[in-house]
Design a protein around this motif. Structure first.
Motif, PDB file in Angstrom:
ATOM      1  N   ASP A 413       0.840  -1.203   0.000  1.00  0.00           N
ATOM      2  CA  ASP A 413       0.000   0.000   0.000  1.00  0.00           C
ATOM      3  C   ASP A 413       0.874   1.252   0.000  1.00  0.00           C
ATOM      4  O   ASP A 413       2.007   1.237   0.485  1.00  0.00           O
ATOM      5  CB  ASP A 413      -0.959   0.008   1.192  1.00  0.00           C
ATOM      6  CG  ASP A 413      -0.245  -0.133   2.521  1.00  0.00           C
ATOM      7  OD1 ASP A 413       0.419   0.825   2.928  1.00  0.00           O
ATOM      8  OD2 ASP A 413      -0.354  -1.212   3.145  1.00  0.00           O
ATOM      9  N   ALA A 414       0.344   2.316  -0.567  1.00  0.00           N
ATOM     10  CA  ALA A 414       1.059   3.592  -0.644  1.00  0.00           C
ATOM     11  C   ALA A 414       0.015   4.708  -0.711  1.00  0.00           C
ATOM     12  O   ALA A 414      -1.178   4.450  -0.957  1.00  0.00           O
ATOM     13  CB  ALA A 414       1.974   3.628  -1.859  1.00  0.00           C
ATOM     14  N   LEU A 415       0.461   5.954  -0.497  1.00  0.00           N
ATOM     15  CA  LEU A 415      -0.473   7.081  -0.338  1.00  0.00           C
ATOM     16  C   LEU A 415      -0.064   8.272  -1.198  1.00  0.00           C
ATOM     17  O   LEU A 415       1.121   8.520  -1.413  1.00  0.00           O
ATOM     18  CB  LEU A 415      -0.509   7.516   1.132  1.00  0.00           C
ATOM     19  CG  LEU A 415      -0.845   6.425   2.165  1.00  0.00           C
ATOM     20  CD1 LEU A 415      -0.584   6.946   3.569  1.00  0.00           C
ATOM     21  CD2 LEU A 415      -2.289   5.963   2.016  1.00  0.00           C
ATOM     22  N   SER A 416      -1.068   9.005  -1.640  1.00  0.00           N
ATOM     23  CA  SER A 416      -0.864  10.281  -2.337  1.00  0.00           C
ATOM     24  C   SER A 416      -1.916  11.263  -1.838  1.00  0.00           C
ATOM     25  O   SER A 416      -2.971  10.858  -1.317  1.00  0.00           O
ATOM     26  CB  SER A 416      -1.012  10.123  -3.860  1.00  0.00           C
ATOM     27  OG  SER A 416      -0.063   9.220  -4.374  1.00  0.00           O
ATOM     28  N   ALA A 417      -1.644  12.569  -2.001  1.00  0.00           N
ATOM     29  CA  ALA A 417      -2.628  13.594  -1.599  1.00  0.00           C
ATOM     30  C   ALA A 417      -2.395  14.871  -2.382  1.00  0.00           C
ATOM     31  O   ALA A 417      -1.265  15.161  -2.809  1.00  0.00           O
ATOM     32  CB  ALA A 417      -2.527  13.856  -0.093  1.00  0.00           C
ATOM     33  N   THR A 418      -3.444  15.623  -2.559  1.00  0.00           N
ATOM     34  CA  THR A 418      -3.350  16.954  -3.181  1.00  0.00           C
ATOM     35  C   THR A 418      -4.491  17.796  -2.622  1.00  0.00           C
ATOM     36  O   THR A 418      -5.490  17.267  -2.125  1.00  0.00           O
ATOM     37  CB  THR A 418      -3.440  16.863  -4.717  1.00  0.00           C
ATOM     38  OG1 THR A 418      -3.154  18.135  -5.283  1.00  0.00           O
ATOM     39  CG2 THR A 418      -4.835  16.415  -5.164  1.00  0.00           C
ATOM     40  N   ARG A 419      -4.320  19.142  -2.719  1.00  0.00           N
ATOM     41  CA  ARG A 419      -5.396  20.021  -2.280  1.00  0.00           C
ATOM     42  C   ARG A 419      -6.115  20.537  -3.524  1.00  0.00           C
ATOM     43  O   ARG A 419      -5.495  21.061  -4.461  1.00  0.00           O
ATOM     44  CB  ARG A 419      -4.863  21.184  -1.457  1.00  0.00           C
ATOM     45  CG  ARG A 419      -5.986  21.960  -0.750  1.00  0.00           C
ATOM     46  CD  ARG A 419      -5.439  23.088   0.097  1.00  0.00           C
ATOM     47  NE  ARG A 419      -4.646  22.636   1.227  1.00  0.00           N
ATOM     48  CZ  ARG A 419      -5.159  22.222   2.384  1.00  0.00           C
ATOM     49  NH1 ARG A 419      -6.473  22.145   2.541  1.00  0.00           N
ATOM     50  NH2 ARG A 419      -4.353  21.871   3.362  1.00  0.00           N
ATOM     51  N   LEU A 420      -7.414  20.371  -3.517  1.00  0.00           N
ATOM     52  CA  LEU A 420      -8.223  20.845  -4.632  1.00  0.00           C
ATOM     53  C   LEU A 420      -8.384  22.369  -4.574  1.00  0.00           C
ATOM     54  O   LEU A 420      -8.106  22.999  -3.548  1.00  0.00           O
ATOM     55  CB  LEU A 420      -9.593  20.168  -4.609  1.00  0.00           C
ATOM     56  CG  LEU A 420      -9.587  18.621  -4.669  1.00  0.00           C
ATOM     57  CD1 LEU A 420     -11.005  18.082  -4.595  1.00  0.00           C
ATOM     58  CD2 LEU A 420      -8.883  18.133  -5.914  1.00  0.00           C
ATOM     59  N   GLN A 421      -8.853  22.934  -5.665  1.00  0.00           N
ATOM     60  CA  GLN A 421      -8.997  24.393  -5.738  1.00  0.00           C
ATOM     61  C   GLN A 421      -9.976  24.911  -4.699  1.00  0.00           C
ATOM     62  O   GLN A 421      -9.855  26.052  -4.232  1.00  0.00           O
ATOM     63  CB  GLN A 421      -9.438  24.809  -7.148  1.00  0.00           C
ATOM     64  CG  GLN A 421      -8.352  24.602  -8.202  1.00  0.00           C
ATOM     65  CD  GLN A 421      -8.786  25.072  -9.575  1.00  0.00           C
ATOM     66  OE1 GLN A 421      -9.968  25.404  -9.789  1.00  0.00           O
ATOM     67  NE2 GLN A 421      -7.847  25.129 -10.521  1.00  0.00           N
ATOM     68  N   ASP A 422     -10.950  24.103  -4.337  1.00  0.00           N
ATOM     69  CA  ASP A 422     -11.931  24.566  -3.343  1.00  0.00           C
ATOM     70  C   ASP A 422     -11.435  24.373  -1.913  1.00  0.00           C
ATOM     71  O   ASP A 422     -12.167  24.569  -0.944  1.00  0.00           O
ATOM     72  CB  ASP A 422     -13.268  23.854  -3.535  1.00  0.00           C
ATOM     73  CG  ASP A 422     -13.148  22.329  -3.413  1.00  0.00           C
ATOM     74  OD1 ASP A 422     -12.063  21.843  -3.030  1.00  0.00           O
ATOM     75  OD2 ASP A 422     -14.135  21.624  -3.694  1.00  0.00           O
ATOM     76  N   GLY A 423     -10.166  23.922  -1.758  1.00  0.00           N
ATOM     77  CA  GLY A 423      -9.573  23.790  -0.429  1.00  0.00           C
ATOM     78  C   GLY A 423      -9.700  22.414   0.181  1.00  0.00           C
ATOM     79  O   GLY A 423      -9.046  22.112   1.195  1.00  0.00           O
ATOM     80  N   ARG A 424     -10.520  21.555  -0.402  1.00  0.00           N
ATOM     81  CA  ARG A 424     -10.668  20.206   0.133  1.00  0.00           C
ATOM     82  C   ARG A 424      -9.441  19.358  -0.208  1.00  0.00           C
ATOM     83  O   ARG A 424      -8.727  19.644  -1.173  1.00  0.00           O
ATOM     84  CB  ARG A 424     -11.933  19.541  -0.407  1.00  0.00           C
ATOM     85  CG  ARG A 424     -13.230  20.230   0.034  1.00  0.00           C
ATOM     86  CD  ARG A 424     -14.448  19.495  -0.486  1.00  0.00           C
ATOM     87  NE  ARG A 424     -14.464  19.437  -1.959  1.00  0.00           N
ATOM     88  CZ  ARG A 424     -15.383  18.779  -2.677  1.00  0.00           C
ATOM     89  NH1 ARG A 424     -16.355  18.118  -2.035  1.00  0.00           N
ATOM     90  NH2 ARG A 424     -15.336  18.779  -3.988  1.00  0.00           N
ATOM     91  N   ILE A 425      -9.247  18.319   0.570  1.00  0.00           N
ATOM     92  CA  ILE A 425      -8.111  17.422   0.353  1.00  0.00           C
ATOM     93  C   ILE A 425      -8.587  16.179  -0.386  1.00  0.00           C
ATOM     94  O   ILE A 425      -9.600  15.572  -0.033  1.00  0.00           O
ATOM     95  CB  ILE A 425      -7.464  17.008   1.690  1.00  0.00           C
ATOM     96  CG1 ILE A 425      -6.953  18.237   2.453  1.00  0.00           C
ATOM     97  CG2 ILE A 425      -6.319  16.013   1.460  1.00  0.00           C
ATOM     98  CD1 ILE A 425      -6.442  17.917   3.836  1.00  0.00           C
ATOM     99  N   LYS A 426      -7.849  15.827  -1.426  1.00  0.00           N
ATOM    100  CA  LYS A 426      -8.113  14.580  -2.134  1.00  0.00           C
ATOM    101  C   LYS A 426      -6.976  13.604  -1.832  1.00  0.00           C
ATOM    102  O   LYS A 426      -5.800  13.942  -1.936  1.00  0.00           O
ATOM    103  CB  LYS A 426      -8.216  14.810  -3.642  1.00  0.00           C
ATOM    104  CG  LYS A 426      -8.593  13.536  -4.408  1.00  0.00           C
ATOM    105  CD  LYS A 426      -8.842  13.812  -5.892  1.00  0.00           C
ATOM    106  CE  LYS A 426      -9.278  12.534  -6.619  1.00  0.00           C
ATOM    107  NZ  LYS A 426      -9.582  12.771  -8.045  1.00  0.00           N
TER     108      LYS A 426
END
Length: 796
Positions: A413-426
């Motif tokens: 398993d591994a993880l990624s993340a980004t912040r969307l333009q509306d401020g939410r985290i994906k």
């Protein structure tokens, strides 16, 4: 033709007939060998029968050459009319009516009275000489035996009453035995057998005494009885009644077969004694010169002996014969017949390492994969095609963090993340895709199901899949394009799930981090690692949201051990104490729970049979534990009242302890077979249909089998970890102090403690006034890992 037989210094002369009589010569060469083997048998009774015979009257028993000279003298004395001590009986004086009447006459038992000399069976292994003393009740008699012991015996214990003896003084038993010893020559039986076989005659001990000794006095009669009763070659019991027996000479072909068996038995005995000498030599050899394990397996008989000791050591003998063999070996080595003795012997000869894992041997869990499975796995690596290639999304542009323990071999398993333009985290949770290679029901899949899980021990890892397939094909590898199943989630600001998706993917892992290095990066708060900080933020939001849903915090200290060179007597032990509240561990923990919730929701939405897991929470009132300090103490108290987990294979079950509506374990398909079944089901749906590999009922049956195996493995892992923690404590400096938390009281002032420095629980007596949650100082008084014993004492 005339043949002459030397018998105990005396001689028998007989004329051989031309028909019906077996030749004597084929048996002559066996005399000395048989004599030695019989004497070994007789010695079990406590008698010593040396060769040559004991001195009598200052002289020696005649040698073979002297016997020849004596023969000449005897012939001369016969020819001169001198009366010889030797009497040759041409026939036995019996009734001449029928054979049955003859036998009946000879089986009349002597009435018991005081002063008789008799032989009785003390136990199944021993017979003793004794003198009757007085009646003991209606049938029993009190006797004085050859060891000077007085005891009561039953009539059925009597094996022989020496004829012609009355008012025998029991103090003369020792002298009688010594004199008997001089006459117990087993070779005499062969001569008597030849004589009696010619005439096809049965014989009583007294009649045999006449034949071989020339008289049937009490001493000679007893010796003849003793020889007959212990003989296994020439004579068999024709009929018995009480203490009286009649013996019949065996047929020539029977004797030949028994002699052949005797030779085989003697060869086996020599081989066995050679094995015992090997054991003794290996046991006494320095550790660096002990024979390698392979040397004990090269010879079939030696391997059989070693296998019997192994089975005895783990109480897993396959048959009574195997258990008896181990017992004989231990007895021959002068050891007690116990499992511990067998284990220590195998360690002492170098066959087992000092720290052999007995539980692993007892459970007989598979470790290595068979050649057939390995070959099938290699075929999958080289030939299998990706059925989902056209449907995989390319996520190689994402920064991907794989976080695990430093010695992890399988990264799934591994993880990624980004912040969307509306401020939410994906967030993306990428899970390795072993179903890219294996299909349900295939050879490799069936083996994985049989194992149920990978086994992680301090000394070794035994993977569920063959190592090459797991590491090179299935596992996520840094910097390489890897197949995965990626679960993406968009979180609301409160930590709840706003959007999600489940898709086949291709990723390229960027970092392979240990928990320690991930925690360090988080602490450094580097701008270039913003994605890692987003994952940490998302983990915090998820934790807050779950607790609002009633989740229960069960974080504690967890011990992890890695043993280097476990075959060495003193291997290196690396011990790590992991605090589950550590930011990096909490991060991974929250993401795994999030993935499980998404898969459960996805399965529910599309009616996919899955191994849904739940855990009721109705009986937990967390406020009742608010007075306890947060962390291990509070967690330990809560865990004690938690109800067992449940499973459903048709729809999600609320997991109250985690505070989520449903949960499916999905993130370890290389290590856990039930996770792999979830992959099979999800991937079947993603291919565009509802033709699932398993129905709900089939999943339930698989889970029953796999979970049973998992419980066995869990027990093995726990016992292995405990063994090495105790061994670690045993090696520490005597008197070293440890900080311990009182988790609960077991009885009176005996408390269950958590040793903070080693993450290990044990019990100890604590002083008055101490409460749950208090810290105490303890020291280790005793530590014996093999006995699972740790003795702590509070330092006051």
């Amino acid at each position: 033709m005339m043949s002459v037989r030397a018998i105990n210094g005396c001689f028998l002369i007989r004329t051989a007939t031309t028909g019906g009589a077996p030749p004597v010569s084929p048996f002559r060469h066996r005399i000395q060998r048989l004599r030695a083997s019989h004497l070994r048998e007789f010695s079990k009774l406590g008698f010593g029968f040396p060769l040559p015979r004991r001195k009598t009257g200052g002289g020696h028993a005649p040698s073979c050459s002297s016997c020849i000279h004596s023969l000449v003298e005897e012939l001369e004395s016969v020819s001169s009319g001198k009366r010889s001590r030797i009497r040759v009986r041409a026939s036995v004086k019996v009734k001449l009516t029928s054979y049955g009447e003859v036998v009946e006459d000879k089986l009349v038992n002597q009435e018991l009275e005081a002063g008789l000399l008799l032989e009785f069976k003390k136990d199944p292994e021993r017979v003793l000489l004794a003198v009757t003393h007085r009646p003991d009740g209606k049938k029993n008699w009190m006797v004085f035996d050859q060891n000077g012991v007085s005891s009561s015996i039953k009539p059925q214990q009597i094996t022989y009453i020496v004829p012609g003896v009355y008012n025998f003084d029991h103090t003369g038993l020792t002298d009688f035995l010594h004199r008997a010893q001089d006459n117990l020559d087993p070779q005499l039986l062969e001569f008597a057998w030849v004589e009696l076989l010619e005439k096809n005659k049965p014989v009583t001990p007294e009649e045999l005494a006449e034949i071989i000794y020339g008289r049937s006095d009490p001493l000679e009669s007893y010796c003849a009885h003793f020889l007959l009763s212990k003989d296994e070659i020439y004579f068999s019991v024709l009929e018995s009644k009480g203490s009286r027996s009649i013996y019949s000479p065996r047929r020539t072909e029977q004797v030949e077969e028994l002699l052949r068996r005797q030779r085989v038995k003697e060869a086996e005995e020599r081989e066995f004694q050679e094995f015992i000498q090997l054991l003794k030599a290996a046991k006494n050899a320095p550790s660096h010169t002990k024979p390698p394990k392979s040397s004990w397996l090269a010879n079939d008989k030696v391997r059989e002996n070693i296998d019997s000791l192994k089975a005895y050591a783990i109480d897993a003998w396959a048959s009574i014969d195997q258990r008896k063999l181990a017992g004989v070996i231990l007895k021959s080595m002068g050891l007690q017949k116990t499992a511990v003795s067998a284990l220590n012997l195998l360690i002492d000869i170098g066959y087992f390492p000092v720290h052999v894992n007995l539980d692993l041997l007892k459970l007989n869990l598979p470790t290595d994969h068979s050649d057939a499975i390995v070959e099938a796995a290699e075929v999958l690596l080289s030939e299998s095609s990706d059925l989902d290639a056209a449907r995989r999304i390319d996520l190689t542009h994402l920064k991907v963090y794989a976080i695990d323990v430093d010695e992890a071999d399988e990264l799934d398993d591994a993880l990624s993340a980004t912040r969307l333009q509306d401020g939410r985290i994906k967030i993306w949770i990428h899970v390795a895709d072993p179903a890219r290679y294996v299909t349900p029901g295939s050879k490799v899949d069936r083996e994985a199901r049989r194992r149920g899980t990978s086994v992680f021990l301090p000394t070794a890892t035994y993977p569920m899949f063959p190592e090459k397939l797991a590491m090179e094909g299935m596992s996520l590898r840094q910097g390489e394009r890897c197949n995965a199943v990626s679960v993406s989630v968009v979180l609301r600001s409160d930590g709840s799930i706003a959007e999600y998706s489940v898709e086949n993917s291709i990723i390229r892992p960027t970092y392979m981090l240990t928990y320690e290095s991930a925690a360090e990066l988080l602490h450094m708060n580097l701008q270039e690692e913003v994605e890692l900080r987003l994952l940490s933020e998302a983990a915090f939001l998820r934790s807050q949201w779950r607790h609002e849903q009633g989740a229960v915090d069960t974080t504690t200290l967890e011990t992890r051990i890695k043993v280097v060179n476990p075959e060495d007597p003193e291997p290196l032990i690396n011990l790590y104490v992991e605090n589950q509240a550590d930011p990096a561990m909490r991060l991974v923990f929250e993401m795994m729970i999030l993935c499980g919730e998404v898969i459960a929701t996805f399965g529910s939405q599309h009616n996919i049979p899955l191994p849904y897991r739940g855990q009721p929470q109705s009986n937990i009132d967390t406020s009742a534990f608010a007075h306890l300090p947060e962390g291990p103490v509070r967690s330990a108290s809560i865990v004690k009242v938690m109800r067992a987990a449940e499973m459903n294979f048709r729809c999600p079950v609320r997991h109250g302890v985690l505070g989520i509506p449903g949960y499916v374990q999905f993130t370890s398909p290389i290590r856990r077979y039930m996770d792999l079944t979830a992959h099979y089901q999800i991937k079947a749906f993603l291919r565009g249909g509802d033709n699932f590999p398993f129905s709900a009922g089939e999943l339930e049956g698989i889970a029953a089998s796999v979970n049973m195996q998992n419980r066995v493995v869990r027990k093995l892992c726990n016992s292995g970890l405990r063994y090495w923690v105790i061994e670690f404590l045993r090696r520490q400096q005597k008197g070293k102090k440890y900080t311990a938390l009182i988790l609960r009281f077991v009885k009176d002032r005996i408390a269950s403690l958590l040793l903070v420095e080693v993450g290990f629980q044990a019990t100890a007596w604590v002083s008055e006034g101490k409460q749950v949650g208090d810290e105490v100082e303890v020291r280790v008084e005793e530590a014996h890992p093999r006995d699972d014993l740790i003795l702590l004492k509070e330092v006051l």
